[in-house]
Motif scaffolding. Sequence first.
Motif, PDB file in Angstrom:
ATOM      1  N   LEU A  94       0.832  -1.205   0.000  1.00 27.17           N
ATOM      2  CA  LEU A  94       0.000   0.000   0.000  1.00 27.17           C
ATOM      3  C   LEU A  94       0.865   1.253   0.000  1.00 27.17           C
ATOM      4  O   LEU A  94       0.600   2.204  -0.746  1.00 27.17           O
ATOM      5  CB  LEU A  94      -0.915  -0.001   1.225  1.00 27.17           C
TER       6      LEU A  94
ATOM      7  N   THR B 205       1.087   4.074  -2.994  1.00 24.68           N
ATOM      8  CA  THR B 205       0.855   5.482  -2.670  1.00 24.68           C
ATOM      9  C   THR B 205       1.986   6.347  -3.222  1.00 24.68           C
ATOM     10  O   THR B 205       1.738   7.411  -3.793  1.00 24.68           O
ATOM     11  CB  THR B 205       0.740   5.673  -1.141  1.00 24.68           C
TER      12      THR B 205
ATOM     13  N   SER C  81       1.625   6.591  -7.085  1.00 18.65           N
ATOM     14  CA  SER C  81       0.537   7.479  -7.519  1.00 18.65           C
ATOM     15  C   SER C  81       0.894   8.929  -7.227  1.00 18.65           C
ATOM     16  O   SER C  81       0.517   9.830  -7.967  1.00 18.65           O
ATOM     17  CB  SER C  81      -0.774   7.101  -6.839  1.00 18.65           C
ATOM     18  N   GLY C  82       1.649   9.171  -6.165  1.00 15.97           N
ATOM     19  CA  GLY C  82       2.100  10.530  -5.853  1.00 15.97           C
ATOM     20  C   GLY C  82       3.030  11.068  -6.926  1.00 15.97           C
ATOM     21  O   GLY C  82       2.951  12.235  -7.309  1.00 15.97           O
TER      22      GLY C  82
END
Length: 43
Positions: free
Chosen positions: A12, A16, A19-20
Amino acid sequence: MKRTVSLMLIALFGLTLLSGCNTMRGMGEDIEQGGEAIQREAS
């Protein structure tokens, strides 16, 4: 059980971060397009 939870949290966290990066790249492209529009209007 703890190992599974740890692997899920790591996955996860990794997603994250990825995607950032995409979000920052998109924001940079938007800012660049805005700057180009300003340059076109100025000339």
